[in-house]
Design a protein around this motif. Sequence first.
Motif, PDB file in Angstrom:
ATOM      1  N   HIS A 124       0.911  -1.231   0.175  1.00 12.13           N
ATOM      2  CA  HIS A 124       0.129   0.142  -0.121  1.00 12.13           C
ATOM      3  C   HIS A 124       0.755   1.346   0.023  1.00 12.13           C
ATOM      4  CE1 HIS A 124      -3.670   2.130   1.717  1.00 12.13           C
ATOM      5  NE2 HIS A 124      -2.826   3.232   1.643  1.00 12.13           N
ATOM      6  N   HIS A 419      -8.559   5.726  -1.933  1.00 13.81           N
ATOM      7  CA  HIS A 419      -7.304   5.156  -1.986  1.00 13.81           C
ATOM      8  C   HIS A 419      -6.979   4.674  -3.494  1.00 13.81           C
ATOM      9  CE1 HIS A 419      -3.486   3.172  -1.611  1.00 13.81           C
ATOM     10  NE2 HIS A 419      -4.048   1.888  -1.677  1.00 13.81           N
ATOM     11  N   THR A 445      -4.288   8.038   0.454  1.00 15.91           N
ATOM     12  CA  THR A 445      -5.646   7.709   0.963  1.00 15.91           C
ATOM     13  C   THR A 445      -5.983   8.905   1.545  1.00 15.91           C
ATOM     14  OG1 THR A 445      -4.690   5.329   1.407  1.00 15.91           O
ATOM     15  CG2 THR A 445      -6.860   6.130   2.439  1.00 15.91           C
ATOM     16  N   HIS A 475     -11.362   2.558   1.439  1.00 16.45           N
ATOM     17  CA  HIS A 475     -10.466   1.751   2.487  1.00 16.45           C
ATOM     18  C   HIS A 475     -11.200   1.226   3.663  1.00 16.45           C
ATOM     19  CE1 HIS A 475      -6.696  -0.459   3.476  1.00 16.45           C
ATOM     20  NE2 HIS A 475      -6.206   0.277   2.380  1.00 16.45           N
TER      21      HIS A 475
END
Length: 510
Positions: A124, A419, A445, A475
């Motif tokens: 991520h 995100h 994000t 998310h």
Amino acid sequence: MKRRKALKWTLIGVGGGVGALALGGGGTVAYLYGTAKLDTVGEVDFDTALAVPPLAESELDASGARVFDLDIRTGQRRFRNGRATETWGINQDFLGPTIRARRGEEVAFTIGNGLEENTSLHWHGMHLPAVMDGGPHQWIAPGELWAPQWTIDQPAASLWYHPHPHGRTGRHVYRGLAGMFIIDDEVSESLNLPSTYGVDDVPFIVQDRKFDGGNQFDERSSFMSTQGVLGDRILVNGTLGPYFEVSTRLVRLRLLNGSNSRLYNFGFSDDRPFSLIATDGGLLPEAWETDRLQLSPGERAEIVAAFEPGETVDLRSYPAEFGYTGPFGRLNGGDDRLDVCRFHVADAPADETEIPAAMGTAPDVGGDPVARERSFRLAGFNSINGEQMDMERIDFGARVGTTEVWEVQNNDGYLHNFHVHDVQFQVLTVDGDEPPPFLRGWKDTVQLEPQRRYRLAMRFTDYSDPNLPYMYHCHILMHEDAGMMGQFVVLGEGEEIGTVPEGGAAHDHT
Ligand code: C2O
Ligand code: CU
Ligand code: CU
């Protein structure tokens, strides 16, 4: 049971206002609304030393790549008295080690799936080829290995990794699959910031959990929840009721909201100010002083706090300050006040570090010519622009080497964030205004306050693949799993959108 269901659907159906609560039917709703607020301040015995995730071991292979072995497996962890909790973890029983690498380094992983179902590991916040991204198309079957490899080329930052299996991300993260991924670079190494791992530079993975009577994680959605599971216990790095022994004047916390759906509004018990020094994608040009910092699931922030010898102070989460203050917020933890971690300060903390006046570089995408504008509307539990995630559908293609501006809006009263994989973006404006200080750095994000327009600028560079998509999604993991996600490809010169190949990481890469 019937009545409960009916209430829930009334609330969901109206989607977006206080009206829903009034319609929900009298006393029960009023009662639930009244008790929805959780306050654990003073209730937590901070009696366990904060666990610091070990740094993942690595070796340099013949080609100079830094190689890590990650083993996804089941385990058990004794979080509190009584029975141990069944958990999942990476190289350990719960959570995973901190991966650390330098900009410019090539990293290579061997990832084994010791579970009885498919999973994946997604990086991520990382800029990397789609085939290495670890999204739902790079699933690892039970007993198989996946070996992604890429060169790190982005500024120093606190990223993280977690599974991303189609429709089951929430479950896998909740059981314990997550870890931090720290990138260092020349800039971060040259600054006199607190940087002794586990001493004055501490990963801080904050997650809420619900335990059932048998001490097992309760994965069920809370009653009337519009965002899935919400726990009443807070774990930091897997520690319940943690304390941390401070031995320096300044401490840097690398905060990660690793929760499935809970929002935190961090602040100290005495409201002391602290400095925000980095957001999702790296260091800010200069520190921003604040006494509260709100993080939605998936977001990270590095903060530096100052301590006095001999004192004790607690980090808490306070009621949400924006975007989550109405009835939907309250029913989903928006009004909660939570004890998070206690800091005990040694008698004579050493004093060596300072927050430099100048740190990272400000996002600079805003000045690029805009190749394309797109708009995204998030609504309900499961849709973006009215569509649900479909593994076979590529929603659009962005051209490599170009900059796009995406306008994103939360169209209802629920909690949503946004995100994007592969890139760090710049928040250009929020409802036409300059973004607040905590949105001025690189982000991957962003929390979406209802009905406000977030304009995000992002540059697509280096990697293209017409067939393998990257994801963009909310998310809140229950929303993501329900389908609030879409797919885009980055197209090379002259390429057109292709077709998603049959999935499975082992098929692509062994
Ligand atoms: Cu942390 Cu696609 O997610
Ligand atoms: Cu991601
Ligand atoms: Cu959402």
